[in-house]
Design a protein around this motif. Structure first.
Motif, PDB file in Angstrom:
ATOM      1  N   PRO A   1      43.540  54.620  82.686  1.00  0.00           N
ATOM      2  CA  PRO A   1      42.825  55.814  82.216  1.00  0.00           C
ATOM      3  C   PRO A   1      43.305  57.072  82.925  1.00  0.00           C
ATOM      4  O   PRO A   1      43.663  57.045  84.105  1.00  0.00           O
ATOM      5  N   ALA A   2      43.336  58.179  82.197  1.00  0.00           N
ATOM      6  CA  ALA A   2      43.750  59.473  82.747  1.00  0.00           C
ATOM      7  C   ALA A   2      42.990  60.567  82.020  1.00  0.00           C
ATOM      8  O   ALA A   2      42.313  60.323  81.010  1.00  0.00           O
ATOM      9  N   THR A   3      43.085  61.757  82.533  1.00  0.00           N
ATOM     10  CA  THR A   3      42.394  62.901  81.949  1.00  0.00           C
ATOM     11  C   THR A   3      43.415  63.955  81.529  1.00  0.00           C
ATOM     12  O   THR A   3      44.503  64.040  82.117  1.00  0.00           O
ATOM     13  N   CYS A   4      43.066  64.720  80.523  1.00  0.00           N
ATOM     14  CA  CYS A   4      43.922  65.811  80.065  1.00  0.00           C
ATOM     15  C   CYS A   4      43.034  66.879  79.443  1.00  0.00           C
ATOM     16  O   CYS A   4      41.872  66.629  79.090  1.00  0.00           O
ATOM     17  N   THR A   5      43.600  68.046  79.276  1.00  0.00           N
ATOM     18  CA  THR A   5      42.849  69.145  78.675  1.00  0.00           C
ATOM     19  C   THR A   5      42.777  68.964  77.169  1.00  0.00           C
ATOM     20  O   THR A   5      43.489  68.143  76.578  1.00  0.00           O
ATOM     21  N   GLU A   6      41.929  69.760  76.546  1.00  0.00           N
ATOM     22  CA  GLU A   6      41.772  69.662  75.102  1.00  0.00           C
ATOM     23  C   GLU A   6      43.052  70.076  74.379  1.00  0.00           C
ATOM     24  O   GLU A   6      43.439  69.472  73.369  1.00  0.00           O
TER      25      GLU A   6
END
Length: 400
Positions: free
Chosen positions: A378-383
Motif C-alpha cells: 500500500p502507498a499514498t498519492c495525491t488526487e
C-alpha cells in the motif's frame, strides 16, 4: 458495596463515626436476625401451614419445536413454593438482597468491616456498656448471615470459604481481649498491604509516563527540510527525499521473524522421493528469490544434479542454476532469482534431474504459485497523481 465497606472499616476512627457507620449498616441490611424476619414474612403469607395443598398449574406461551410443530410447556407447583418465591422476590434493603441472592463474599467483607469497627471502638476508650452492645449486635449480624445462608430463603447456599471467614471474625470478637496479635492484623496489616499495593501501582504508572514522554535525541548534523523553499510543482519533494533516505538506510525494512519465514516455505517433493526439496520464497520489490534446499535421501551418489525451473506468466528466470554432485544423505542449497515484469499472478514449475551410474532420473517438482499481493504494497498519492495514473493505465477502459 465491597469497596465501600472496606473504606468504612479502614477509615472510621472516631467513636461517633463508628456509631454512624453502624446506623447506616443497619439500614442497608434490614431487620435482624434475617432468617427469623424472612420466616415471619412467609408465615404471614400463609406458607407451609397446611399439610395438603392443591397444585398450581403454570405455563408459558406456545413454543416452536425443531420439526415445526407447536408445543406448550406446563409445570405444576405447590402453593407453598409459590408463596416462598413471592417472599424471595419481595422488595428488600440492598445489602440484604445481595445476601439472599447468594453474594456471600460481600457478607464476608461485611463481617471483616464490623470486626475492624468493633476493635477500633474498644481501643478508643468509649463507654464499655455501649461497646458491649455494639459488639453483640455485630456478632448477631454475622451469625444471621451464616444461618440464612443455610436456609431455603437464599438462591445459592453459602460457600465454605465465606462461612469460615465469617466464623473467624466471630471468634476474633469473642476473644479480642485474649489475642492482641489478631487485632494488629485487622487494624494495621491490612492498611499496610493496601499502602504497598498503591505504591506499586503508582510506580508502574510513573514508569509508563516516563516511557511515553521520552523524547528522541536529534543529531546536530541532521538535515532540515523547508517545504517553503521547494520549487513549484514539486510539492512532494520532501516526502520523496525522506523516502529515499529511508530506503538507503533500510529503516523501513521489516525484519522477518522465524514464524513468517516458515510460512513462506513450500514443499516441492514428497518425503518418499529419492530427493527431497523445499523452497523458501522471498519477495523483495520486483524480484523473487528462491532458496531451494535439496536433500539426497538415498545411499548412492547423485551426479550432475540439475535444478531446472520454468515460469508461466510475466515472470523471467534471471539465472539458471548450475549442476552439483550430492553424496549419500547429504544436502545442498541452491539460490536463484526471478524477475517480475508486470503486476499479474504467475506460476513457477520445474524438475530435478540427476545421474546415478548410467541411469538418469527425473523428479517433477510441485508448482509454486506467486500471488500478486505478495509484491504489492500500500502507498499514498495525491488526487492529481491518481487521476494521471488512471488515465495512463486505462483502468477504466479495461473495466468497461
Amino acid at each position: 458495596y465491597r469497596g465501600a465497606l472496606w473504606i468504612v472499616g479502614e477509615y472510621c476512627a472516631q467513636p461517633s463515626d463508628i456509631e454512624d457507620a453502624f446506623v447506616q449498616i443497619r439500614k442497608v441490611i434490614g431487620e435482624i436476625p434475617i432468617l427469623a424476619a424472612e420466616q415471619r414474612l412467609l408465615d404471614a403469607a400463609g406458607g407451609d401451614v397446611q399439610p395438603e395443598e392443591p397444585l398450581v398449574k403454570t405455563g408459558g406461551a406456545p413454543k416452536v419445536l425443531e420439526d415445526g410443530t407447536y408445543a406448550t410447556e406446563t409445570a405444576l407447583s405447590s402453593a407453598a413454593a409459590a408463596r416462598l418465591e413471592a417472599v424471595k422476590k419481595a422488595s428488600k434493603p440492598p445489602l440484604r438482597a445481595l445476601l439472599l441472592n447468594g453474594d456471600f463474599y460481600t457478607g464476608s467483607v461485611l463481617a471483616s468491616t464490623l470486626s475492624k469497627l468493633i476493635l477500633r471502638y474498644n481501643q478508643s476508650g468509649a463507654n464499655a456498656k455501649k461497646a458491649h452492645a455494639i459488639r453483640a449486635e455485630a456478632m448477631l449480624m454475622m451469625t444471621s448471615i451464616i444461618r440464612v445462608g443455610q436456609s431455603k430463603f437464599v438462591t445459592v447456599p453459602i460457600d465454605e470459604d465465606s462461612q469460615e471467614r465469617i466464623m473467624n471474625c466471630i471468634r476474633v470478637l469473642s476473644e479480642m481481649s485474649l489475642n492482641r496479635s489478631v487485632n494488629e492484623v485487622f487494624l494495621l496489616d491490612t492498611k499496610a498491604a493496601y499502602a504497598k499495593m498503591v505504591a506499586t501501582e503508582e510506580k508502574k504508572a510513573q514508569e509508563k509516563r516516563e516511557k511515553e514522554s521520552k523524547v528522541k535525541a536529534v543529531q546536530v548534523d541532521d538535515v532540515f527540510s523547508f517545504r517553503q523553499f521547494s520549487k513549484k510543482g514539486i510539492s512532494d519533494a520532501t516526502e520523496d527525499y525522506e523516502l529515499d533516505v529511508s530506503r538507503a538506510t533500510g529503516s523501513n525494512d521489516v525484519v522477518d521473524d522465524i514464524a513468517s519465514n516458515l510460512s513462506s516455505v513450500i514443499q516441492l517433493t514428497g518425503f518418499s522421493d529419492p530427493v527431497y526439496a523445499e523452497a523458501y520464497v522471498k519477495v523483495h520489490g520486483f524480484d523473487i528469490l528462491l532458496d531451494v534446499l535439496i536433500v539426497n535421501q538415498t545411499t548412492t551418489t547423485m551426479q550432475n544434479l540439475c535444478l531446472e525451473f520454468a515460469t508461466l506468466g510475466d515472470l523471467k528466470l534471471v539465472e539458471r542454476p548450475s549442476t552439483h554432485t550430492l553424496g549419500p544423505h547429504s544436502f545442498h542449497s541452491v539460490k536463484t532469482s526471478i524477475k517480475v515484469s508486470s503486476t499479474e499472478s504467475g506460476v513457477i514449475f520445474g524438475n530435478i534431474i540427476w545421474e546415478s551410474g548410467t541411469t538418469e532420473t527425473c523428479v517433477v517438482l510441485s508448482d509454486i504459485h506467486i500471488d500478486i499481493m505478495d509484491y504489492i504494497k500500500p502507498a499514498t498519492c495525491t488526487e492529481t497523481q491518481f487521476r494521471s495514473m488512471w488515465t495512463e493505465f486505462e483502468w477504466e477502459n479495461r473495466v468497461n
